[in-house]
Design an enzyme around this catalytic site. Structure first.
Site, PDB file in Angstrom:
ATOM      1  CB  CYS A  27       6.392   7.938  -0.827  1.00 35.88           C
ATOM      2  SG  CYS A  27       6.055   6.384   0.117  1.00 35.88           S
ATOM      3  CG  ASN A  29       8.153   5.118   3.736  1.00 33.13           C
ATOM      4  OD1 ASN A  29       7.672   5.991   3.888  1.00 33.13           O
ATOM      5  ND2 ASN A  29       8.487   4.448   2.543  1.00 33.13           N
ATOM      6  CG  HIS A  83       9.566   9.645   0.923  1.00 39.40           C
ATOM      7  ND1 HIS A  83       8.618   9.594   1.972  1.00 39.40           N
ATOM      8  CD2 HIS A  83       9.656   8.541   0.530  1.00 39.40           C
ATOM      9  CE1 HIS A  83       8.190   8.345   2.144  1.00 39.40           C
ATOM     10  NE2 HIS A  83       9.024   7.632   1.106  1.00 39.40           N
TER      11      HIS A  83
END
Ligand code: UT7
Length: 347
Positions: free
Chosen positions: A131, A302, A272
């Site tokens: 990520c 996500n 993020h």
């Protein structure tokens, strides 16, 4: 002690040149059209729209068609970014693709993207930071331009997470989605509107908390690994959650402090997008008011390497992100990987 008289060959353009300020010149994104809603997930696993919304902030996510891979989304985002910068693909000297879901182990997705977009003068590689793939890629691309090695570099964050998600595991399948984002990094036109600083850390002790156990050299694919569902994302959600909140706050504080910037001077905080609660908790540590926080996780979930460029794109579209704004990017991902970038938005 022996000394060598051998001539050392220096990479083109690197040595003898001063570091120059760099900017993000443009942004491109791509998500596949198919939307997977929470109510569809209610039919697939034992979950509810209410739980997903409350615990994560996600309403829906985009899922790639079976014939679409990471390089397809990445190439589309890259084309948009390159044309947005007023460039042609051969103007790109370097490209890096932050991805956890490469089309294949090899060749790299960067090679596939290079060919798809016709970046005939570029070299590049994939970067594995989960990520943090986008923040790490931007930092890497920046070095190539800041040193004068290349005039323009492309940083991509792209993932088709749906290929490594177990749609029988309610704790992970509700979270992830597919998407890509790309930026062109170029010498700063106005030195005031530049990337100011970056900060990154890894903490490999966190590896077991978020991983795909099989398919690599440790545990190659076998009938057994498939039967045990080891080719999917396995996550200790609570451990990742705590680490993400603490480290997002820490790294942001560090980058701001060392540049003499107070959190209140930040115009936009683009973290993020892993969980709405993580973003809000980290922002609270910095005492950032909600109007400075970009959250678009409800639309995309996500998307791993793509969340930050997707959030930036929404902020640009909503006119929340404007030329001159002081922007703080932050990420925490599997590894663990941690990153922050501080910049003035240049266009
Ligand atoms: O991008 C970087 C990587 N990822 C992250 O940053 C994610 C970090 N972690 C998280 O976002 C959260 O931990 C999750 C969203 C994964 C889970 O939320 P949570 O509030 O931490 O839930 P939990 O794991 O503590 O589980 C609470 C309960 C459990 O039930 P019991 O044991 O209390 O009966 C779970 O089984 O919620 C249950 N649960 C669900 N219930 C309905 C877990 N997933 C679901 C679900 N629907 N989808």
């Amino acid at each position: 002690m022996q000394t060598s008289n051998a001539t050392v060959s220096m990479p083109d353009g690197l040595f003898g040149r001063a570091v120059q300020p760099v900017q993000i010149s443009s942004l491109g994104t791509c998500v596949p059209p198919r939307v997977l809603t929470n109510s569809e997930l209610e039919q697939m696993v034992n979950t509810t729209n209410d739980w997903i919304l409350k615990r994560t902030g996600i309403r829906e996510r985009h899922i790639a068609a079976p014939d679409v891979a990471t390089s397809d989304l990445a190439a589309e985002a890259a084309r948009i970014a390159i044309s947005g910068a007023g460039l042609e693909p051969p103007d790109i000297g370097f490209l890096v693709v932050g991805t956890t879901t490469p089309d294949t182990f090899f060749p790299s997705t960067a090679c596939l993207v290079q060919d798809k977009i016709g970046a005939t003068r570029a070299w590049g590689f994939d970067l594995g930071a989960a990520c943090s793939g986008f923040t790490y890629s931007v930092t890497t691309a920046m070095q190539m331009v800041a040193t004068g090695a290349h005039d323009h570099a492309l940083a991509v964050g792209a993932d088709v997470m749906s290929r490594i998600i177990d749609y029988q595991d309610r704790a992970t399948c509700v979270i992830f989605g597919d998407g890509a984002g790309a930026v062109v990094v170029s010498p700063a036109v106005d030195p005031e509107l530049r990337v100011i600083d970056f900060a990154h850390e890894v903490d490999g002790s966190g590896g077991p908390a978020l991983q795909m156990p099989a398919g690599g050299s440790r545990m190659p694919a076998s009938h057994d690994t498939v039967d045990q569902r080891l080719h999917y994302v396995h996550q200790d959600g609570a451990a990742v959650f705590k680490f993400a909140v603490r480290k997002t706050g820490d790294i942001c504080r560090r980058i701001l402090d060392r540049n003499g910037i107070l959190p209140k001077d930040v115009d936009l905080f683009v973290s993020h997008q892993a969980n709405r609660r993580i973003i809000l908790a980290a922002a609270a540590q910095l005492e950032l008011p909600e109007e400075k926080i970009v959250i678009n996780i409800e639309k995309f979930g996500n998307t791993t390497g793509a969340t930050i460029p997707l959030a930036l794109a929404d902020a640009v579209a909503d006119k929340r992100l404007k030329k001159g704004d002081l922007v703080l990017l932050a990420s925490v991902g599997a590894g663990f990987t941690v990153g922050a970038i501080l910049l003035r938005w240049a266009y």
